[in-house]
Write a protein that holds these residues in place. Structure first.
Motif, mmCIF file in Angstrom:
data_model
loop_
_atom_site.group_PDB
_atom_site.id
_atom_site.type_symbol
_atom_site.label_atom_id
_atom_site.label_comp_id
_atom_site.label_asym_id
_atom_site.label_seq_id
_atom_site.Cartn_x
_atom_site.Cartn_y
_atom_site.Cartn_z
ATOM 1 N N PRO A 186 7.399 -7.198 -4.832
ATOM 2 C CA PRO A 186 6.633 -7.802 -3.722
ATOM 3 C C PRO A 186 7.100 -7.354 -2.339
ATOM 4 O O PRO A 186 6.313 -7.398 -1.390
ATOM 5 N N ASN A 187 8.349 -6.956 -2.219
ATOM 6 C CA ASN A 187 8.875 -6.545 -0.917
ATOM 7 C C ASN A 187 8.786 -5.031 -0.698
ATOM 8 O O ASN A 187 9.595 -4.456 0.036
ATOM 9 N N MET A 188 7.806 -4.402 -1.321
ATOM 10 C CA MET A 188 7.579 -2.975 -1.124
ATOM 11 C C MET A 188 6.728 -2.790 0.135
ATOM 12 O O MET A 188 5.501 -2.897 0.110
ATOM 13 N N ALA A 189 7.395 -2.508 1.248
ATOM 14 C CA ALA A 189 6.708 -2.417 2.541
ATOM 15 C C ALA A 189 5.618 -1.354 2.534
ATOM 16 O O ALA A 189 4.536 -1.543 3.095
ATOM 17 N N GLU A 190 5.900 -0.227 1.899
ATOM 18 C CA GLU A 190 4.933 0.877 1.893
ATOM 19 C C GLU A 190 3.627 0.482 1.210
ATOM 20 O O GLU A 190 2.541 0.892 1.639
ATOM 21 N N ALA A 191 3.725 -0.335 0.166
ATOM 22 C CA ALA A 191 2.513 -0.782 -0.521
ATOM 23 C C ALA A 191 1.674 -1.672 0.391
ATOM 24 O O ALA A 191 0.437 -1.585 0.398
ATOM 25 N N HIS A 192 2.320 -2.527 1.162
ATOM 26 C CA HIS A 192 1.585 -3.364 2.114
ATOM 27 C C HIS A 192 0.867 -2.496 3.149
ATOM 28 O O HIS A 192 -0.278 -2.782 3.524
ATOM 29 N N VAL A 193 1.542 -1.441 3.621
ATOM 30 C CA VAL A 193 0.915 -0.527 4.585
ATOM 31 C C VAL A 193 -0.298 0.149 3.958
ATOM 32 O O VAL A 193 -1.364 0.254 4.576
ATOM 33 N N ASN A 194 -0.136 0.608 2.730
ATOM 34 C CA ASN A 194 -1.241 1.304 2.060
ATOM 35 C C ASN A 194 -2.454 0.389 1.873
ATOM 36 O O ASN A 194 -3.603 0.808 2.065
ATOM 37 N N ILE A 195 -2.203 -0.855 1.493
ATOM 38 C CA ILE A 195 -3.310 -1.804 1.338
ATOM 39 C C ILE A 195 -3.944 -2.084 2.705
ATOM 40 O O ILE A 195 -5.166 -2.228 2.821
ATOM 41 N N GLY A 196 -3.111 -2.141 3.743
ATOM 42 C CA GLY A 196 -3.646 -2.298 5.094
ATOM 43 C C GLY A 196 -4.574 -1.159 5.464
ATOM 44 O O GLY A 196 -5.646 -1.375 6.060
ATOM 45 N N LEU A 197 -4.187 0.053 5.126
ATOM 46 C CA LEU A 197 -5.044 1.216 5.400
ATOM 47 C C LEU A 197 -6.385 1.099 4.689
ATOM 48 O O LEU A 197 -7.438 1.429 5.247
#
Length: 209
Positions: free
Chosen positions: A91-102
């Motif tokens: 859950p704390n994978m920052a890059e995945a949050h960025v990708n979903i944001g994109l």
């Protein structure tokens, strides 16, 4: 083949040999997938990253990189699914949050994108892509103060990033800070960033008023 590509092809050949000799080596398949992607061999990259996931369905980095390839291909649904799988594992994978944001931003939901980027920043305040994308999403929402703040953070993190200076120039433009916007636009050019000529024209027009 360029001089840069020659050694990379040699690295790929060596990695292919490792995968052949050690077919169950997760890291080897993941690395080969990244190398294929780097050289534009997307189909081969997908095959190797999928193999890494077959060997270890908790291979978060493989999900992330496979999702990036599908995103580049325009398969947003598949990219979203893979990034969500990565987050389910870590859950704390920052890059995945960025990708979903994109993905959300591409779908036109800038507000949802902002939430994703802010989650990424909470996890990793030094993640440049999160600040860069937060800038553009806030600009879309006409949150000019917030966009400038995010852009300044990006420049602070990477003073030699042409994209960061360009984004700050754009954010300052929408806030009406034309003189400072021009300074950062010129810095972006100095750093080799390919600025939008339409933005240059618009900013010059504002400077002449």
């Amino acid at each position: 083949m360029t001089e840069i590509q020659k050694p990379l092809q040699a690295v790929i050949a060596e990695q292919e040999k490792i995968c052949k000799e050690h077919p169950n080596n997760i890291i080897a398949h993941h690395t080969l997938g990244l190398l294929y992607r780097q050289t534009g061999r997307a189909d081969d990259a997908i095959r190797e990253l999928k193999r890494a996931i077959e060997l270890d369905d908790h291979s978060v980095e493989s999900y992330i990189n496979l999702g990036a390839i599908y995103f580049d291909r325009g398969d947003v649904a598949r990219a979203l699914e893979l990034n969500e799988k990565a987050l389910a594992i870590t859950p704390n994978m920052a890059e995945a949050h960025v990708n979903i944001g994109l993905i959300r931003q591409q779908e036109g939901d800038a507000a949802a994108a902002v939430e994703c980027y802010e989650k990424a920043i909470q996890i990793d305040p030094h993640l440049l892509t999160a600040w860069l994308n937060l800038t553009s999403a806030c600009t879309m929402l006409e949150q000019d103060d917030k966009a400038v703040e995010a852009a300044r953070q990006a420049v602070t993190l990477e003073p030699d990033s042409g994209m960061a200076h360009n984004n700050l120039a754009v954010a300052l433009y929408f806030k009406g800070e034309y003189k400072e916007a021009m300074q950062h636009l010129e810095r972006a050019k100095e750093l080799g960033y390919s600025v939008d000529p339409r933005f240059v024209q618009g900013l010059n027009a504002k400077m002449e008023q």
